[in-house]
Every structure is written in structure tokens, then in C-alpha cells.
Design a protein around this motif. Structure first.
Motif, short mmCIF file in Angstrom:
data_model
loop_
_atom_site.label_atom_id
_atom_site.label_comp_id
_atom_site.label_asym_id
_atom_site.label_seq_id
_atom_site.Cartn_x
_atom_site.Cartn_y
_atom_site.Cartn_z
N HIS A 29 31.19 -10.47 46.17
CA HIS A 29 31.82 -10.90 47.42
C HIS A 29 32.56 -9.76 48.12
CE1 HIS A 29 31.92 -15.36 45.93
NE2 HIS A 29 30.71 -14.96 46.30
N ASN A 30 32.87 -9.97 49.40
CA ASN A 30 33.57 -8.95 50.16
C ASN A 30 34.93 -9.40 50.68
OD1 ASN A 30 31.81 -6.55 50.29
ND2 ASN A 30 30.36 -8.03 51.11
N ALA A 31 35.34 -10.62 50.38
CA ALA A 31 36.65 -11.11 50.78
C ALA A 31 37.39 -11.59 49.54
CB ALA A 31 36.52 -12.27 51.78
N MET A 32 38.68 -11.26 49.47
CA MET A 32 39.50 -11.68 48.34
C MET A 32 40.85 -12.20 48.85
SD MET A 32 38.62 -8.85 45.40
CE MET A 32 39.15 -9.94 44.05
N TYR A 33 41.41 -13.14 48.10
CA TYR A 33 42.59 -13.87 48.54
C TYR A 33 43.61 -13.98 47.41
CZ TYR A 33 38.89 -15.71 51.64
OH TYR A 33 37.82 -15.84 52.50
N TRP A 34 44.89 -14.00 47.77
CA TRP A 34 45.95 -14.42 46.85
C TRP A 34 46.56 -15.71 47.38
CZ3 TRP A 34 46.39 -12.99 42.13
CH2 TRP A 34 46.17 -11.67 41.73
N TYR A 35 46.71 -16.70 46.47
CA TYR A 35 47.37 -17.95 46.77
C TYR A 35 48.53 -18.16 45.80
CZ TYR A 35 43.39 -19.74 49.55
OH TYR A 35 42.41 -19.94 50.51
N SER A 93 37.74 -15.42 45.78
CA SER A 93 36.86 -14.53 46.53
C SER A 93 35.82 -15.36 47.27
CB SER A 93 36.19 -13.51 45.60
OG SER A 93 35.20 -14.13 44.79
N SER A 94 35.26 -14.76 48.31
CA SER A 94 34.19 -15.41 49.06
C SER A 94 33.31 -14.35 49.71
CB SER A 94 34.75 -16.35 50.14
OG SER A 94 35.37 -15.61 51.18
N THR A 102 32.20 -20.29 50.90
CA THR A 102 32.96 -21.03 49.89
C THR A 102 33.82 -20.07 49.11
OG1 THR A 102 31.23 -22.69 49.68
CG2 THR A 102 32.77 -22.49 47.84
N GLN A 103 35.06 -20.44 48.87
CA GLN A 103 35.96 -19.63 48.06
C GLN A 103 35.88 -20.07 46.60
OE1 GLN A 103 39.95 -19.28 49.62
NE2 GLN A 103 39.20 -19.10 51.73
N TYR A 104 35.78 -19.08 45.71
CA TYR A 104 35.74 -19.33 44.28
C TYR A 104 37.01 -18.75 43.66
CZ TYR A 104 30.93 -20.62 45.12
OH TYR A 104 29.80 -21.23 45.60
N PHE A 105 37.62 -19.55 42.80
CA PHE A 105 38.93 -19.21 42.27
C PHE A 105 38.87 -18.70 40.84
CE2 PHE A 105 42.01 -20.70 45.40
CZ PHE A 105 41.20 -21.44 46.24
#
Lengths: 114, 110
Positions: A29-35, A93-94, A102-105
């Protein structure tokens, strides 16, 4: 390793400590997130990186400092945290793909600040 | 601002007792509605994405449906292993961010 991995899984730190959370995605994937996830509250988006560039900082205090050296790795550097920062920190990431994204955690890091 | 409300907060079921979870939402143009399952101490696990009103998706004992204002997650003849917190999230058109509800915690007793 498959999917999204996070280390450490559990972390206890004092208010004066400095620590880092690590996230790695094996999905291409090329997008990553912190929650941040606190008990009984919805997931709160903290930071977003697209192709290594930060595209979102959701008014997060400066004691949280993200770093994204490449599209597969994401770090969250922590310093002088407060007890209210205790929570489950989730990485996701997505793959940006138009209308189908879709975001995968990952499994999360359970953080306790004393 | 996008809003997602899930009800009930908690649901206790007997094994085999079917029920439904509700996710009400307001969003400025829906791009997608997502359902996730989260076990204690773990990250959310992706279940479904619904894109337009009238769409339905199924996976084992779970069936998700979508209208213009809400989504339902139906659990048919649940088993103890279906016990988890179910999260609903919406994604607005022209945006990648997800807005989550607080979740419904389902407990299925044998």
C-alpha cells in the motif's frame, strides 16, 4: 509476516520517557494512518501519510511526532506524554484507488502512561 | 461534519438468537460504508464495504445492508465465536478519511 504489524504490542512509560511505536505493512500500500482508540469512544484519526508525505494532522499535540521513511514503515515518536494519552494506538494502511479503498489495521499497541 | 451513530451499545444474545445492529450516518455524499469486527486487545478486522443504497453483502452468519441513512448488520443464528465489537465507518466522496461509530459489543452465550 503478512498484513500490518505493530511493535511493541504493549508499552508502559512514565511521563518523562521517550519511546517509539513502529508499524510495518506488507500489503504494497501507499497510504498509512495512525489512530487512537480510547475506551467507549470512536477511533480518532491522528495522522495520514500518502506516498511518504504527511497529508493529515488532525490537531494532534506535538508530544506525538510521526515519521514515515518509506511507504512500508510508519513510526510514532512519543515524548512527555500525559496519563490521558493511555489508549490503544492503531496503524492502518490502504491503497489509494479511486472509489475502492479499504483500510487494513494492525493489532495495535496498548499504551499506558503512568 | 460526518457523523456515525451505532446502536445498541451492547447486545447480549443466546446462541442461535438472531439479531441486528444499527449504524445511522450523515455524510456529504457517501463514498463507502465499512463494517469491521474487533476482538478484545486486537485491531479491527475488515468485514464489508457497501457503496450504494440497496446493496447487500454476506459472510457466513453476517449480512450487511445499506439504505440512504443507515446500515444494518444482521447476525443469523450466532455462535459464541461471533462475540466481538462491531464497528461501522463512513467515507465521504472525495475524501479518504473514515469516520467511525463507537461500536456495538456483541456477546453470544452458549
Amino acid at each position: 509476516e503478512t498484513g500490518v504489524t505493530q511493535t511493541p504490542r504493549h508499552l508502559v512509560m512514565g511521563m518523562t520517557n521517550k519511546k517509539s511505536l513502529k508499524c510495518e505493512q506488507h500489503l504494497g500500500h501507499n497510504a498509512m494512518y495512525w489512530y487512537k482508540q480510547s475506551a467507549k469512544k470512536p477511533l480518532e484519526l491522528m495522522f495520514v501519510y500518502n506516498f511518504k508525505e504527511q497529508t493529515e494532522n488532525n490537531s494532534v499535540p506535538s508530544r506525538f511526532s510521526p515519521e514515515c521513511p518509506n511507504s512500508s514503515h510508519l513510526f510514532l515518536h512519543l515524548h512527555t506524554l500525559q496519563p490521558e494519552d493511555s489508549a490503544l494506538y492503531l496503524c492502518a494502511s490502504s491503497q489509494p484507488a479511486g472509489d475502492r479503498e479499504t483500510q487494513y489495521f494492525g493489532p495495535g499497541t496498548r499504551l499506558l502512561v503512568l | 461534519e460526518d457523523q456515525v451513530t451505532q446502536s445498541p451499545e451492547a447486545l447480549r444474545l443466546q446462541e442461535g438468537e438472531s439479531s441486528s445492529l444499527n449504524c445511522s450516518y450523515t455524510v456529504s455524499g457517501l463514498r463507502g460504508l465499512f463494517w469491521y469486527r474487533q476482538d478484545p486487545g486486537k485491531g479491527p478486522e475488515f468485514l464489508f464495504t457497501l457503496y450504494s443504497a440497496g446493496e447487500e453483502k454476506e459472510k457466513e452468519r453476517l449480512k450487511a445492508t445499506l439504505t440512504k441513512k443507515e446500515s444494518f448488520l444482521h447476525i443469523t443464528a450466532p455462535k459464541p465465536e461471533d462475540s466481538a465489537t462491531y464497528l461501522c465507518a463512513v467515507q465521504a466522496r472525495y475524501d479518504y478519511k473514515l469516520s467511525f461509530g463507537a461500536g456495538t459489543t456483541v456477546t453470544v452465550r452458549a
